[in-house]
Scaffold this active site. Structure first.
Site, PDB file in Angstrom:
ATOM      1  N   SER A 270      44.236  67.879  38.981  1.00 27.68           N
ATOM      2  CA  SER A 270      44.890  66.852  38.182  1.00 27.68           C
ATOM      3  C   SER A 270      44.682  65.488  38.819  1.00 27.68           C
ATOM      4  O   SER A 270      44.283  65.373  39.974  1.00 27.68           O
ATOM      5  CB  SER A 270      46.384  67.129  38.072  1.00 27.68           C
ATOM      6  OG  SER A 270      47.023  66.799  39.284  1.00 27.68           O
ATOM      7  N   LYS A 271      44.982  64.482  38.052  1.00 29.81           N
ATOM      8  CA  LYS A 271      44.776  63.108  38.537  1.00 29.81           C
ATOM      9  C   LYS A 271      45.553  62.852  39.817  1.00 29.81           C
ATOM     10  O   LYS A 271      45.202  62.003  40.621  1.00 29.81           O
ATOM     11  CB  LYS A 271      45.197  62.110  37.459  1.00 29.81           C
ATOM     12  CG  LYS A 271      44.221  62.080  36.310  1.00 29.81           C
ATOM     13  CD  LYS A 271      44.753  61.240  35.158  1.00 29.81           C
ATOM     14  CE  LYS A 271      44.049  61.567  33.866  1.00 29.81           C
ATOM     15  NZ  LYS A 271      44.771  62.566  33.049  1.00 29.81           N
ATOM     16  N   ARG A 272      46.613  63.597  39.974  1.00 27.74           N
ATOM     17  CA  ARG A 272      47.440  63.402  41.157  1.00 27.74           C
ATOM     18  C   ARG A 272      46.683  63.689  42.460  1.00 27.74           C
ATOM     19  O   ARG A 272      46.911  63.079  43.471  1.00 27.74           O
ATOM     20  CB  ARG A 272      48.677  64.319  41.059  1.00 27.74           C
ATOM     21  CG  ARG A 272      49.931  63.697  41.592  1.00 27.74           C
ATOM     22  CD  ARG A 272      51.139  64.239  40.858  1.00 27.74           C
ATOM     23  NE  ARG A 272      51.192  63.762  39.477  1.00 27.74           N
ATOM     24  CZ  ARG A 272      51.919  64.364  38.530  1.00 27.74           C
ATOM     25  NH1 ARG A 272      52.612  65.440  38.794  1.00 27.74           N
ATOM     26  NH2 ARG A 272      51.944  63.874  37.308  1.00 27.74           N
ATOM     27  N   THR A 273      45.789  64.667  42.376  1.00 29.33           N
ATOM     28  CA  THR A 273      45.092  65.066  43.600  1.00 29.33           C
ATOM     29  C   THR A 273      43.675  64.514  43.684  1.00 29.33           C
ATOM     30  O   THR A 273      42.903  64.917  44.540  1.00 29.33           O
ATOM     31  CB  THR A 273      45.022  66.597  43.708  1.00 29.33           C
ATOM     32  OG1 THR A 273      44.555  67.127  42.472  1.00 29.33           O
ATOM     33  CG2 THR A 273      46.376  67.178  44.010  1.00 29.33           C
ATOM     34  N   GLY A 274      43.341  63.585  42.806  1.00 29.03           N
ATOM     35  CA  GLY A 274      42.012  63.002  42.886  1.00 29.03           C
ATOM     36  C   GLY A 274      41.357  62.849  41.530  1.00 29.03           C
ATOM     37  O   GLY A 274      41.971  63.125  40.516  1.00 29.03           O
TER      38      GLY A 274
END
Length: 500
Positions: A270-274
């Site tokens: 997800s965008k949270r992790t990259g």
RNA sequence: GGCGCCAUCGUCUAGUCUGGUUUAGGACACAGCCCUCUCAAGGCUGCGACACGGGUUCGAAUCCCGUUGGCGCUACCA
């Protein structure tokens, strides 16, 4: 199975979510690799039975762009040309390749009609609200949440009753009540599930749209897909699709379910992790070859754990049966390493070409056709380049007339006792140097070092900072020759007057 | 909850199907050393894993069962 290699037809079938997801890219790549390895055909199909058409064009454009960039261009699929926005054409003889277009053509309706006489499907008049309520009740009682089969054996009278009230219906497929549903996965072997776990499911919604599983099965069959290579989140769909093939009386394709790609937190990417889209990696300055190579290695490996694959080596060596069964984590650090590896191997001319947009943005490309000079500068710094995007910062002092002096470097190497004299002496040497090339320059400077009884660093370091503004860079003499006498002298004199 | 899939260094993995050749191999990352005018690159060394518990066997990372954990599916979403 078939001995005819041309019979291999695989497809990548994303739903239009805006961009090519990194996990999707891996799936697409494996499909592509498998097709090419076996002399087969790679097909792109868009699963948009439930989406509005508005964002389709931009999605198609973006995914096509990403697929091309990655080097996994489909042999068949929908095509948009920038010159004709809104016009979607088919490449290949099995179109249309958009499920929305196939729906409009009546393909799923037709497939449904052929199924009706068999008695394997039936109309279901239950409303979504009823269904939801009954499901919740079942779950709260600890029962299976699946469809209870209420409309499965409606009498003619009951059906007429519903019809007369104008109640909309969906079509469900009858699934077996006992036995096991099983299929052989090419990378996992036999996968079984109790038939009673799969309740009668909807294949055609009451609005006339096919459900995912129905459209998918119909299209895979009609497009003569030989192997379905997709994420393992589709394993339970596979049993349903097999049931549909059974009802249609046609053979099912082979299946291979790939493990998922997760983020560094072990969860879904997800965008949270990259970064999650291929576009983002392109924009960060990764080489397509590096991303492709890296992606290939999440879930697949050779017997000797080979890391770097040249050109068509990936196609040659790829083997579905050597795919993993466990999910992998996307590791940006390893991608970075691989990117560096690819950059070091790449022809500087291509590097310049690929980095053009960043070079241009940084004002390093001027209208005097200084590109050869930029390429030479890249050559000098090549081993240090981590990404295309980082090139300008690495070479700007080599290409531009004006340089910025890094404060720390000035402080550490120029603002020291004796530096001024050293620089002045070296200026003298440079002014007298018969030619301004590496061997002569190096000899002269080293002679000076020896004569003065200084450590080489006492001379090299200040000259480097005076000339480049920083402590890092190419070999000193290579740098001097590249810059040329005039620039070198100018910068050194400036440094002597203002920075020592 | 039910069902399914999965389980080797922090990460990607080889080895697992066809048990012994394994003091478990490679790569990334990390640490140190070498090279060296800087930064890199490169070379070398080090750190570091068979989730747990039972079984089968002369012998198990490899086969079987269980436990635990992760993930997925459980829709008139795809």
């Amino acid at each position: 199975m078939s001995t005819d290699p041309a019979a291999v037809r695989v497809r990548f079938a994303p739903s239009p979510t805006g961009f090519l997801h990194i996990g999707g890219a891996r799936t697409a790549l494996y499909n592509y690799l498998y097709a090419k390895k076996n002399g087969g055909v790679f097909i792109l199909r868009i699963e948009d039975t439930d989406k509005d058409r508005s964002s389709l064009d931009s999605f198609l454009e973006s995914i096509t762009e990403s697929l091309n960039w990655l080097g996994t261009t489909p042999d068949e699929g929908p095509v948009v040309t920038p010159r004709e926005p809104g016009v979607i054409k088919d490449k290949g003889g099995f179109g249309p390749y958009l499920q929305s277009a196939r729906q409009e053509k009546g393909i799923y309706k037709e497939a449904l009609d052929r199924l009706v006489p068999s008695g394997g499907i039936y109309k279901c008049y239950c409303t979504p609200e009823d269904l939801k309520q009954r499901r919740e009740e079942a779950v709260s009682k600890g029962l299976e949440p699946g469809y209870d089969g209420r409309c499965r054996d409606l009498t003619q009278k009951e059906k007429e009753e519903f019809e007369s009230r104008g109640i909309k219906y969906a079509w469900r497929i009858k699934t077996p009540d006992e036995g096991v549903l099983s299929f052989d996965d090419m990378i996992r072997g036999k996968i079984e599930v109790e038939a009673r776990m799969v309740s009668d499911f909807v294949i055609m919604k009451s609005d006339g749209m096919p459900t995912y599983n129905f459209a998918c099965a119909v299209d895979d069959h009609l497009m003569k897909i030989s192997h379905v290579i997709r994420g393992d989140d589709h394993i339970s769909n596979t049993h349903k699709q097999m049931l549909i093939y059974g009802a249609m009386g046609v053979p099912a394709p082979e299946y291979a379910h790939l493990p998922q790609v997760h983020g560094t937190d072990g969860k879904k990417l997800s965008k949270r992790t990259g970064a999650v889209s291929v576009e983002e990696y392109r924009d960060m300055g990764y080489l397509p070859g590096a991303l492709r190579n890296y992606l290939a290695l999440i879930g697949w490996s050779t017997e000797d754990s080979q890391q770097i694959f040249k050109e068509d080596e990936l196609v040659k060596k790829f083997d579905l049966s050597r795919c993993n069964t466990s999910s992998g984590i996307f590791d940006p650090q390893k991608l970075d390493w691989m990117n560096g590896k690819y950059i070091r191997e790449e022809d500087p001319r291509n590097l310049a070409k690929m980095a053009f947009r960043w070079l241009n943005e940084a004002g390093l490309i001027d209208d005097t056709d200084n590109i050869p000079r930029v390429i030479d500068a890249i050559k000098l710094e090549q081993e240090k380049i981590e990404s295309l995007k980082g090139i300008p910062e690495l070479i700007d002092f080599l290409v531009k007339d004006d340089i910025k002096y890094d404060e720390k470097s000035v402080e550490k190497r120029l603002k020291k006792d004796g530096v001024k004299k050293v620089l002045e002496d070296v200026v003298g040497i440079f002014e007298k140097a018969p030619d301004f090339t590496v061997p002569g320059l190096e000899e002269a400077v080293r002679q000076y070092v020896e004569k003065e009884g200084l450590g080489a660093g006492r001379v090299f370091h200040p000259v480097r900072v005076a000339v480049s503004g920083r402590m890092k860079g190419p070999g000193l003499f290579e740098m001097l020759e590249f810059l040329g006498r005039e620039k070198v002298l100018g910068r050194m004199k400036y440094a002597i007057d203002h920075l020592t």
